[in-house]
Scaffold this motif. Structure first.
Motif, short mmCIF file in Angstrom:
data_model
loop_
_atom_site.label_atom_id
_atom_site.label_comp_id
_atom_site.label_asym_id
_atom_site.label_seq_id
_atom_site.Cartn_x
_atom_site.Cartn_y
_atom_site.Cartn_z
N SER A 54 98.89 47.89 -28.97
CA SER A 54 99.74 46.69 -29.05
C SER A 54 98.93 45.54 -29.63
O SER A 54 98.37 45.67 -30.71
N THR A 55 98.81 44.39 -28.96
CA THR A 55 98.09 43.25 -29.56
C THR A 55 96.89 42.83 -28.72
O THR A 55 96.49 41.68 -28.73
N LYS A 111 93.34 32.92 -36.14
CA LYS A 111 93.70 34.13 -36.89
C LYS A 111 92.45 34.78 -37.45
O LYS A 111 91.63 34.11 -38.08
N GLN A 152 102.96 36.40 -37.78
CA GLN A 152 103.72 35.30 -37.19
C GLN A 152 103.01 33.96 -37.38
O GLN A 152 103.55 32.91 -37.01
N TYR A 153 101.78 34.00 -37.90
CA TYR A 153 101.00 32.76 -38.06
C TYR A 153 101.50 31.99 -39.29
O TYR A 153 101.80 32.60 -40.32
N ILE A 180 101.44 29.50 -31.01
CA ILE A 180 100.54 30.34 -31.82
C ILE A 180 99.37 29.52 -32.38
O ILE A 180 98.30 30.06 -32.67
N MET A 183 94.38 34.64 -28.77
CA MET A 183 94.90 33.48 -28.03
C MET A 183 94.25 33.42 -26.65
O MET A 183 94.22 34.42 -25.96
N ASN A 212 94.23 38.60 -25.04
CA ASN A 212 95.52 38.78 -25.70
C ASN A 212 95.53 38.31 -27.15
O ASN A 212 94.79 37.41 -27.52
N ILE A 261 98.40 37.90 -30.82
CA ILE A 261 99.76 37.90 -31.35
C ILE A 261 99.66 38.41 -32.78
O ILE A 261 98.67 38.15 -33.47
N GLU A 262 100.68 39.13 -33.22
CA GLU A 262 100.62 39.69 -34.57
C GLU A 262 100.41 38.60 -35.63
O GLU A 262 101.04 37.55 -35.59
#
Lengths: 378, 378
Positions: free
Chosen positions: A100-101, A34, A121-122, A29, A76, A115, A117-118
């Motif tokens: 989705s993401t 972010k 999660q960072y 990640i 990402m 893509n 990532i939520e």
């Protein structure tokens, strides 16, 4: 999440945050960036676990930032977002979190989807106590870093030496770095006094990245120190670094207080000569040059079997004291002289096998560099 | 051998000769540079066996060349001489052959000695028949090289394809290169006619280096061709290259003469879109983009699982003919479009699985590029 933004302003802060992002992170990640769109600002965060950079862009005329929908995502890899934004055909960019993401990046005739990532999660950035603030003059601090970070160790055998030690006592800040072959030490005076003395060691790599973020128009840095982290707060940017654990060696007794030979000369002319000599010393087996200071002459010699020889007359302003012949690593000398810039410096020597120091000749700065000689076979 | 020379003029020709010198040559003497001091000129020679460059500096006011003693030597390595001369403290440099094969390089306060090898051990350059001269317009030839060398093969599996084929017939010079996936072909008219037709293949690497030496102020190149070598004679510089052996494939029948779809558009706008798409295609498994040309729309698509998607509307001037969907390597398209510069080009297509061509839309140049499509799974 959906916002539109001026491309140049977006690139500016992507660049700053990118400094903290390593493409080779073992934590997947952390290869991402972010993005958090709030009502009145966009926050960008990047981290390589050692360094974290958090940059904010506010809703205003310059940024042309318009938040249509708040929200957050980790894009990402960060490098891909950067490369795309740099090449877009229009000054207006629209970023949107799709189903989705997936994240879309649109500009005029061009439409990308990449893509994500939520964001929850960072990793979280360290919590800093905002009460313990130390104000630093930004440009002067940048100079202190530049002048000391050259002497940090590149080897992990003694991790503490890969950092610069900072000590704050009342209104003095002192920075020291040494790799045990050379040392650089600079003290500056702060505007305010701080009753509690502080001592902490910041990794050299963090400081090099910090210096890239301190642009020429920044006047003040706010420094916050915790047990394991520091935060440098710049306008629109928070720069976090971990601290190195352990005790930094006491370096005060290393610096000789007396000398038997003293030369005053222009740092840049000497630097150029040492630089030329290093062309041969780097090709030879031993990266060493010899300096001979006599009554009215200063010369550099190098003899590198199979490569060649060099001899340089070094222009100087004055020479006092004993005749001396001393050998050292030309790279250490080059970096030390370079840290002074084109000014007059004093070189003070005790003996052929004793460390020697370089200082500004007019005493204008509380700055000293020390180099340990190399014992060469006769 | 002893001479003094203006440092900048010396560096200028050292740079040109350095282009031919490889630091990784398996023949040790080729890592050196040969210096020959004659009565009225200094000759510098460098070679990597494929390419040789011979540059001369004449005794005149500009070069400040003074030959005190004629003679010759090969200085080793050439890179070291270059690095030293670049960093010397004065504009005047004195080079002298000392006892045995040591060479001194002196400038003001700085004095170097480096190694040499006797010049008679240096390989001889090819003998060229000075009667068979072909005059080439230098800047136009440079453009021809730039436009064709992009299509040479990078693989040694068919060595002949790593070169550009040149054919001279009467007053026409044609250059062709193909790596079997794409092709580039350009024809220019020469000032004079040559009764004997010529056909030869020059390695792409030689041509790239030659283009670096042809500065903007050069008007004419003299070309001499032998069975195994070519010589390009420029003012003060002779550039030699070996030729590739073997027969170049006949490429005439590859270029389709008819088309079913034709688009006219700005090469640079299309290039920028293809460049953006390649950001994703390079990160994906297949380096492919899809082009869809419909009646009133031209679009680029890319879908790279695990990486992302891209969709671009391409601005165009006109579209004629059948609807077509065709896939190809974006790098080939980018380089092909870049070779035209910011002008209008015509793209002419036959069908989804047939090679297509790109030409200047106004027919101003006799220049065509061909790209073979990639068959993609449905």
């Amino acid at each position: 999440m959906k916002f539109s933004i001026n491309r140049s302003k977006f690139i500016e802060q992507l660049n700053n945050v990118q400094l903290a992002i390593s493409s080779r992170s073992t934590i997947p990640i952390l290869s991402g960036i972010k993005l958090v769109a709030q009502n009145n600002q966009l926050i960008l965060t990047g981290s390589d676990a050692d360094i974290s950079v958090e940059a904010s862009i506010e809703v205003n005329e310059e940024s042309q930032l318009e938040i249509e929908k708040t929200g957050s995502i980790v894009v990402m890899p960060a490098r891909m977002l950067m490369d795309i934004v740099k090449k877009l055909p229009d000054e207006k960019v629209i970023i949107e979190l799709k189903e989705s993401t997936q994240v879309s990046i649109d500009s005029k005739t061009s439409s990308f989807v990449i893509n994500g990532i939520e964001a929850d999660q960072y990793p979280h950035l360290p919590e800093i106590d905002a009460n313990k603030k130390i104000e630093l003059p930004a440009q002067l601090f940048k100079q202190v870093v530049r002048q000391t970070v050259i002497a940090v160790s590149k080897h992990e055998s003694r991790p503490i030496l890969t950092g610069v030690e900072f000590s704050i006592e009342t209104n003095k800040l002192t920075a020291v770095a040494t790799d045990s072959h050379r040392l650089s030490k600079r003290t500056i005076t702060l505007e305010e006094s701080y009753p509690n003395s502080l001592d902490f060691v910041i990794p050299g790599k963090s400081l090099t990245e910090l210096n890239r973020i301190i642009s020429d128009d920044i006047e003040t840095l706010d420094l916050y120190v915790t047990d394991s982290q520091v935060l440098f707060a710049l306008p629109q940017i928070n720069f976090y670094s971990r601290l190195l654990e352990g005790n930094y060696p006491n370096t005060d007794q290393l610096i000789p207080s007396e000398s038997n030979t003293k030369v005053i000369l222009n740092a840049d002319l000497f630097e150029a000569a040492v630089d030329r000599a290093s062309l041969l010393s780097h090709a030879g087996k031993n990266n060493v040059i010899k300096l001979i200071i006599a009554n009215d002459q200063m010369e550099v010699f190098g003899d590198y079997p199979g490569v060649g020889q060099i001899e340089e007359d070094i222009p100087f302003k004055s020479i006092e004291g004993d005749v001396i012949e001393i050998s050292f690593n030309p790279d250490y000398m080059k970096q030390a002289l370079n840290a002074f810039g084109p000014v007059e410096v004093g070189i003070e020597l005790v003996g052929a096998l004793r460390p020697f120091i370089i200082k500004p000749s007019d005493g204008s700065l509380d700055f000293v560099q020390l180099i340990t000689p190399i014992r060469t076979p006769e």
